[in-house]
Scaffold this motif. Structure first.
Motif, PDB file in Angstrom:
ATOM      1  N   ALA A 267       0.831  -1.208   0.000  1.00  0.00           N
ATOM      2  CA  ALA A 267       0.000   0.000   0.000  1.00  0.00           C
ATOM      3  C   ALA A 267       0.865   1.257   0.000  1.00  0.00           C
ATOM      4  CB  ALA A 267      -0.928  -0.008   1.217  1.00  0.00           C
ATOM      5  N   ASP A 268       1.988   1.200   0.710  1.00  0.00           N
ATOM      6  CA  ASP A 268       2.893   2.351   0.762  1.00  0.00           C
ATOM      7  C   ASP A 268       3.508   2.640  -0.603  1.00  0.00           C
ATOM      8  OD1 ASP A 268       4.437   4.346   2.411  1.00  0.00           O
ATOM      9  OD2 ASP A 268       6.116   3.154   1.650  1.00  0.00           O
ATOM     10  N   TYR A 270       2.139   2.114  -3.460  1.00  0.00           N
ATOM     11  CA  TYR A 270       1.101   2.762  -4.255  1.00  0.00           C
ATOM     12  C   TYR A 270       0.943   4.229  -3.836  1.00  0.00           C
ATOM     13  CZ  TYR A 270      -3.409   3.806  -6.394  1.00  0.00           C
ATOM     14  OH  TYR A 270      -4.416   4.383  -7.125  1.00  0.00           O
ATOM     15  N   GLU A 271       0.942   4.470  -2.538  1.00  0.00           N
ATOM     16  CA  GLU A 271       0.764   5.825  -2.019  1.00  0.00           C
ATOM     17  C   GLU A 271       1.901   6.732  -2.469  1.00  0.00           C
ATOM     18  OE1 GLU A 271       0.696   7.616   2.411  1.00  0.00           O
ATOM     19  OE2 GLU A 271      -0.809   6.065   2.029  1.00  0.00           O
ATOM     20  N   LYS A 272       3.096   6.160  -2.606  1.00  0.00           N
ATOM     21  CA  LYS A 272       4.257   6.935  -3.050  1.00  0.00           C
ATOM     22  C   LYS A 272       4.346   7.020  -4.571  1.00  0.00           C
ATOM     23  CE  LYS A 272       7.094   6.043   1.031  1.00  0.00           C
ATOM     24  NZ  LYS A 272       8.262   5.319   1.599  1.00  0.00           N
ATOM     25  N   ASP A 273       3.331   6.494  -5.253  1.00  0.00           N
ATOM     26  CA  ASP A 273       3.260   6.536  -6.710  1.00  0.00           C
ATOM     27  C   ASP A 273       4.376   5.716  -7.356  1.00  0.00           C
ATOM     28  OD1 ASP A 273       1.643   7.371  -8.807  1.00  0.00           O
ATOM     29  OD2 ASP A 273       2.936   9.071  -9.303  1.00  0.00           O
ATOM     30  N   ILE A 439      -6.175   0.751  -1.187  1.00  0.00           N
ATOM     31  CA  ILE A 439      -5.587   1.853  -1.946  1.00  0.00           C
ATOM     32  C   ILE A 439      -6.623   2.857  -2.449  1.00  0.00           C
ATOM     33  CG2 ILE A 439      -3.600   0.485  -2.631  1.00  0.00           C
ATOM     34  CD1 ILE A 439      -4.866   0.127  -5.377  1.00  0.00           C
ATOM     35  N   GLN A 440      -7.902   2.461  -2.465  1.00  0.00           N
ATOM     36  CA  GLN A 440      -8.933   3.376  -2.950  1.00  0.00           C
ATOM     37  C   GLN A 440      -9.582   4.172  -1.826  1.00  0.00           C
ATOM     38  OE1 GLN A 440     -11.684   1.113  -5.352  1.00  0.00           O
ATOM     39  NE2 GLN A 440     -10.360   1.178  -7.148  1.00  0.00           N
ATOM     40  N   GLU A 442      -9.227   6.599   1.093  1.00  0.00           N
ATOM     41  CA  GLU A 442      -8.268   7.568   1.651  1.00  0.00           C
ATOM     42  C   GLU A 442      -8.099   7.403   3.155  1.00  0.00           C
ATOM     43  OE1 GLU A 442      -9.327  11.504   0.583  1.00  0.00           O
ATOM     44  OE2 GLU A 442      -9.033  11.198  -1.578  1.00  0.00           O
ATOM     45  N   ARG A 444      -8.108   4.614   4.698  1.00  0.00           N
ATOM     46  CA  ARG A 444      -7.836   3.198   4.900  1.00  0.00           C
ATOM     47  C   ARG A 444      -6.936   2.967   6.115  1.00  0.00           C
ATOM     48  NH1 ARG A 444      -2.726   2.235   4.126  1.00  0.00           N
ATOM     49  NH2 ARG A 444      -1.492   3.581   2.757  1.00  0.00           N
TER      50      ARG A 444
END
Length: 469
Positions: A267-268, A270-273, A439-440, A442, A444
């Motif tokens: 998840a991290d 994804y959050e960091k793109d 990931i969808q 916010e 979470r």
């Protein structure tokens, strides 16, 4: 209703529902870009004619498989070669769609009294196939000359349950990471020393994107198979009772510390793109993102090394392979993926004998080397690997050796033998949808989401177990 009929009826109903969620293959693919998990168009063909007359009567058998594209052509070629040297055996090879479609077609054919002699069933269909009661253990039909000691222990351990080898491993794989050596070099990373840990992947991803050589650092299909691999690497069983091998699984460990390490990191990213999410089961999409150099790394199956190497060449870069990264670099080993060959118990003795001959022939070193070179699925025979080493194959093609070295380093324990559970495909879907929720949303919370995922998975276990007990 007797128990055998009850099990057959159950498999048709529960099997169709269970395998509707996920193709469940652990990788694989053709040079056309699709994987053997998502081939859905049926294409069949007779792969040979009568060869020899040692038998009093010619025996005709059917082989149903899930290999599409170039993989399907290779299967057809192998079957044709077998028929050409066999005595009194006719054989037809037919691609029945995805793994789940092949299993559904097989169980329906068993009920109709016209089953194939050999069916390719994905690894997570093992418990479902056993529970159906319609297959005979493969060790009962292969020739006595087959030396099981020459097969890879880690592969055989998956399909040997309660001391019996129920099916013969054919296309076996594990999860590795591919990487773009040119992008690594351009970004200042050492292309000969790829990362080995979760943090290493994150760091390399940041370096690649900061250098502007890729859009995002890495991708892999949103597939529970990778989660299962990372459980095994940490020595954590996915379910209780020794991963469902000592007795039927009743609990799942998706709230474990091992699980939290995986999902927090995923998840991290994804959050960091840095993680390109291709979608649930999106093997082809992940593959294309990597080959078109949108990402510098790709989590995938070793089954696609041959087409991936060619794809990288066509896109102007050199392909590298690395072992599956792990939390902190701790390694216990991986779980095999792919599929194995099963034979229905209702066949005549003559057809069982013919099926056994083909299965034994297919796993001989010559055929296993050919299959390995054309795909990336590793040989299931020690002898085949030894011959390839002696022939210098791995020196010329080191990418093919990564998965084998990873497999050889695997410690034999319940976590690495792989989980057994009837509703495996449904559980996989629950896990994959859980990641999307992480990931969808916010707001979470990984721990909360895993709690819900764990609860839903255990409901699936309970529901299935009530039907078979």
């Amino acid at each position: 209703m007797d128990q055998a009929k009850s099990r057959r009826r159950f498999l048709t109903g529960a099997g169709a529902a269970a395998i509707a969620g996920l193709a469940g293959c652990s990788g694989g693919g053709s040079q056309g870009g699709s994987t053997d998990t998502d081939t859905a168009t049926e294409s069949g063909g007779t792969a040979g004619t009568t060869a020899g007359s040692a038998r009093t009567n010619t025996v005709s058998i059917k082989f149903w498989h899930a290999m599409g594209g170039d993989l399907g052509k290779l299967v057809d070629s192998l079957v044709s070669d077998f028929v050409g040297q066999a005595d009194g055996i006719e054989m037809t090879a037919t691609q029945k769609g995805s793994y789940r479609e092949t299993l559904n077609a097989t169980t329906s054919a068993v009920q109709a009294g016209n089953p194939p002699a050999i069916a390719q069933i994905f690894e997570i269909g093992t418990q479902l196939a056993i529970d159906s009661g319609v297959f005979t253990p493969v060790e009962n039909i292969v020739p006595d000359s087959v030396n099981f000691d020459n097969y890879l222990d880690s592969v055989m351990s998956y399909y040997r349950i309660d001391g019996k080898l129920h099916s013969m491993p054919f296309n076996s794989s594990n999860a590795i990471f591919y990487y773009n050596k040119n992008a690594f070099e351009e970004a200042g990373l050492d292309p000969e020393n790829p990362p080995t840990t979760f943090q290493g992947i994150t760091d390399a991803a940041n370096t690649l994107t900061e250098a502007g050589v890729v859009d995002k650092g890495t991708t892999w299909p949103n597939h529970s198979w990778f989660v299962e691999q990372w459980f095994a690497e940490q020595g954590q069983t996915l379910v209780n009772h020794e991963n469902g091998r000592a007795s039927r699984a009743t609990e799942i460990f998706l709230e474990s510390d091992a699980s939290k390490k995986i999902f927090n990191w995923w998840a991290d990213l994804y959050e960091k793109d840095q993680y390109l999410n291709p979608g649930i089961e999106a093997w082809s999409e992940a593959q294309q993102a990597f080959l078109t150099q949108k990402t510098g790394m790709l989590g995938y199956s070793t089954s696609s090394i041959a087409p991936m190497k060619e794809g990288a060449k066509q896109n102007g870069f050199e392909l590298g392979t690395m072992k599956l990264p792990t939390p902190g670099g701790v390694r216990n080993g991986v779980v095999i993926g792919g599929a194995s060959l099963w034979t229905p118990a209702s066949l005549s003795d003559a057809k069982k004998e013919a099926a056994g001959e083909f299965i034994a022939w297919l796993t001989k070193p010559e055929q296993q080397k050919r299959w390995h070179k054309g795909t990336g699925y590793f040989p299931v025979r020690e002898e085949a690997i030894s011959q390839l080493k002696s022939e210098g194959f791995y020196e010329k093609h080191p990418n093919f050796l990564t998965a084998i070295e990873q497999l050889r380093a695997t410690e034999d324990m319940p976590a690495t033998r792989g989980a057994l559970m009837g509703p495996f495909t449904k559980v996989r879907t629950i896990v994959e949808e859980g990641y999307v929720n992480m990931i969808q949303n916010e707001n979470r919370n990984v721990t909360d989401v895993l709690g819900n995922v764990d609860s839903e998975a255990e409901k699936a276990l309970k529901s299935y177990n009530q039907k078979v007990n």
